[in-house]
Design a protein around this motif. Structure first.
Motif, mmCIF file in Angstrom:
data_model
loop_
_atom_site.group_PDB
_atom_site.id
_atom_site.type_symbol
_atom_site.label_atom_id
_atom_site.label_comp_id
_atom_site.label_asym_id
_atom_site.label_seq_id
_atom_site.Cartn_x
_atom_site.Cartn_y
_atom_site.Cartn_z
ATOM 1 N N THR A 1 -7.262 -18.748 18.387
ATOM 2 C CA THR A 1 -8.449 -18.411 17.630
ATOM 3 C C THR A 1 -8.818 -16.971 17.963
ATOM 4 O O THR A 1 -8.838 -16.601 19.137
ATOM 5 C CB THR A 1 -9.617 -19.339 18.013
ATOM 6 N N THR A 2 -9.107 -16.170 16.976
ATOM 7 C CA THR A 2 -9.470 -14.781 17.218
ATOM 8 C C THR A 2 -10.951 -14.681 17.578
ATOM 9 O O THR A 2 -11.809 -15.179 16.863
ATOM 10 C CB THR A 2 -9.183 -13.922 15.967
ATOM 11 N N VAL A 3 -11.214 -14.037 18.699
ATOM 12 C CA VAL A 3 -12.578 -13.782 19.140
ATOM 13 C C VAL A 3 -13.036 -12.431 18.601
ATOM 14 O O VAL A 3 -14.179 -12.268 18.193
ATOM 15 C CB VAL A 3 -12.665 -13.793 20.684
ATOM 16 N N ALA A 4 -12.117 -11.456 18.588
ATOM 17 C CA ALA A 4 -12.463 -10.116 18.107
ATOM 18 C C ALA A 4 -11.219 -9.403 17.590
ATOM 19 O O ALA A 4 -10.134 -9.559 18.154
ATOM 20 C CB ALA A 4 -13.087 -9.296 19.228
ATOM 21 N N ASN A 5 -11.378 -8.650 16.532
ATOM 22 C CA ASN A 5 -10.358 -7.730 16.044
ATOM 23 C C ASN A 5 -10.846 -6.320 16.324
ATOM 24 O O ASN A 5 -12.027 -6.025 16.152
ATOM 25 C CB ASN A 5 -10.131 -7.881 14.535
ATOM 26 N N LEU A 6 -9.939 -5.451 16.752
ATOM 27 C CA LEU A 6 -10.296 -4.055 16.973
ATOM 28 C C LEU A 6 -9.554 -3.219 15.946
ATOM 29 O O LEU A 6 -8.376 -2.927 16.108
ATOM 30 C CB LEU A 6 -9.948 -3.645 18.402
ATOM 31 N N PRO A 7 -10.235 -2.873 14.878
ATOM 32 C CA PRO A 7 -9.574 -2.207 13.762
ATOM 33 C C PRO A 7 -9.201 -0.762 14.064
ATOM 34 O O PRO A 7 -9.774 -0.118 14.939
ATOM 35 C CB PRO A 7 -10.611 -2.276 12.641
ATOM 36 N N GLU A 8 -8.262 -0.296 13.303
ATOM 37 C CA GLU A 8 -7.833 1.104 13.355
ATOM 38 C C GLU A 8 -8.943 1.955 12.739
ATOM 39 O O GLU A 8 -9.383 1.691 11.627
ATOM 40 C CB GLU A 8 -6.540 1.254 12.543
ATOM 41 N N ARG A 9 -9.419 2.940 13.462
ATOM 42 C CA ARG A 9 -10.448 3.851 12.961
ATOM 43 C C ARG A 9 -10.095 5.268 13.394
ATOM 44 O O ARG A 9 -9.734 5.493 14.549
ATOM 45 C CB ARG A 9 -11.841 3.505 13.511
ATOM 46 N N LEU A 10 -10.250 6.215 12.503
ATOM 47 C CA LEU A 10 -9.949 7.607 12.818
ATOM 48 C C LEU A 10 -10.900 8.174 13.866
ATOM 49 O O LEU A 10 -10.558 9.105 14.587
ATOM 50 C CB LEU A 10 -9.995 8.466 11.554
ATOM 51 N N THR A 11 -12.104 7.613 13.958
ATOM 52 C CA THR A 11 -13.105 8.134 14.893
ATOM 53 C C THR A 11 -12.933 7.616 16.313
ATOM 54 O O THR A 11 -13.625 8.068 17.216
ATOM 55 C CB THR A 11 -14.519 7.789 14.400
ATOM 56 N N ILE A 12 -12.036 6.652 16.504
ATOM 57 C CA ILE A 12 -11.796 6.091 17.840
ATOM 58 C C ILE A 12 -10.337 6.333 18.198
ATOM 59 O O ILE A 12 -9.435 5.885 17.490
ATOM 60 C CB ILE A 12 -12.130 4.584 17.884
ATOM 61 N N SER A 13 -10.117 7.022 19.306
ATOM 62 C CA SER A 13 -8.757 7.335 19.732
ATOM 63 C C SER A 13 -8.025 6.063 20.152
ATOM 64 O O SER A 13 -8.657 5.052 20.499
ATOM 65 C CB SER A 13 -8.781 8.313 20.909
ATOM 66 N N PRO A 14 -6.685 6.095 20.162
ATOM 67 C CA PRO A 14 -5.925 4.930 20.628
ATOM 68 C C PRO A 14 -6.293 4.536 22.064
ATOM 69 O O PRO A 14 -6.378 3.350 22.381
ATOM 70 C CB PRO A 14 -4.471 5.390 20.540
ATOM 71 N N GLU A 15 -6.548 5.510 22.912
ATOM 72 C CA GLU A 15 -6.911 5.217 24.305
ATOM 73 C C GLU A 15 -8.266 4.499 24.375
ATOM 74 O O GLU A 15 -8.437 3.552 25.131
ATOM 75 C CB GLU A 15 -6.970 6.509 25.132
ATOM 76 N N GLU A 16 -9.201 4.970 23.568
ATOM 77 C CA GLU A 16 -10.522 4.353 23.546
ATOM 78 C C GLU A 16 -10.452 2.941 22.953
ATOM 79 O O GLU A 16 -11.112 2.014 23.439
ATOM 80 C CB GLU A 16 -11.461 5.226 22.723
ATOM 81 N N ARG A 17 -9.644 2.774 21.920
ATOM 82 C CA ARG A 17 -9.459 1.453 21.301
ATOM 83 C C ARG A 17 -8.889 0.469 22.327
ATOM 84 O O ARG A 17 -9.348 -0.663 22.437
ATOM 85 C CB ARG A 17 -8.537 1.593 20.090
ATOM 86 N N TRP A 18 -7.899 0.919 23.091
ATOM 87 C CA TRP A 18 -7.289 0.076 24.129
ATOM 88 C C TRP A 18 -8.337 -0.294 25.184
ATOM 89 O O TRP A 18 -8.445 -1.446 25.583
ATOM 90 C CB TRP A 18 -6.099 0.792 24.772
ATOM 91 N N ALA A 19 -9.130 0.674 25.626
ATOM 92 C CA ALA A 19 -10.161 0.410 26.632
ATOM 93 C C ALA A 19 -11.198 -0.579 26.103
ATOM 94 O O ALA A 19 -11.638 -1.474 26.842
ATOM 95 C CB ALA A 19 -10.827 1.724 27.049
ATOM 96 N N ASN A 20 -11.589 -0.440 24.835
ATOM 97 C CA ASN A 20 -12.539 -1.381 24.232
ATOM 98 C C ASN A 20 -11.961 -2.790 24.209
ATOM 99 O O ASN A 20 -12.642 -3.771 24.540
ATOM 100 C CB ASN A 20 -12.900 -0.946 22.814
ATOM 101 N N ALA A 21 -10.704 -2.899 23.818
ATOM 102 C CA ALA A 21 -10.049 -4.209 23.758
ATOM 103 C C ALA A 21 -9.975 -4.839 25.146
ATOM 104 O O ALA A 21 -10.233 -6.034 25.314
ATOM 105 C CB ALA A 21 -8.651 -4.061 23.156
ATOM 106 N N GLN A 22 -9.627 -4.037 26.141
ATOM 107 C CA GLN A 22 -9.536 -4.532 27.520
ATOM 108 C C GLN A 22 -10.898 -5.013 28.009
ATOM 109 O O GLN A 22 -11.009 -6.074 28.625
ATOM 110 C CB GLN A 22 -9.000 -3.411 28.425
#
Length: 102
Positions: free
Chosen positions: A34-55
């Motif tokens: 079951t998905t609790v959260a999706n972290l979408p691709e956004r130009l305003t959020i860097s890949p590193e920041e997206r990874w940190a948010n997901a973690q």
């Protein structure tokens, strides 16, 4: 606050997905996940920041439990000690939440 999903939250790297490169999923009885959260691709959020948010989202239930232990310890009368095991667990979670390795 309502009840959150108690099962283990897992970070899923969705290779090849252009819209949601990371998801936080939970395996529940009777379903694959079951998905609790999706972290979408956004130009305003860097890949590193997206990874940190997901973690950080993935660690949320464990961080909540440690915080409850800390508050219970601080509220306890007398000489109650925060155990070495509790302190080690808190340090590991804090390290992971900050993007450091175990």
């Amino acid at each position: 606050m309502g009840k959150y999903t108690k099962e283990q939250w897992t970070l899923s790297v969705n290779e090849g997905w252009s819209t949601n490169p990371y998801s936080v999923v939970v395996r529940k009885r009777g379903v694959h996940s079951t998905t609790v959260a999706n972290l979408p691709e956004r130009l305003t959020i860097s890949p590193e920041e997206r990874w940190a948010n997901a973690q950080l989202i993935t660690l949320a239930p464990q961080l909540l439990e440690v915080l409850k232990e800390v508050v219970a310890w601080m509220d306890a009368p007398g000489d109650s000690a925060f155990s070495d095991a509790q302190l080690a667990k808190a340090r590991v979670l804090l390290s992971l939440a900050q993007g450091e390795k175990k």
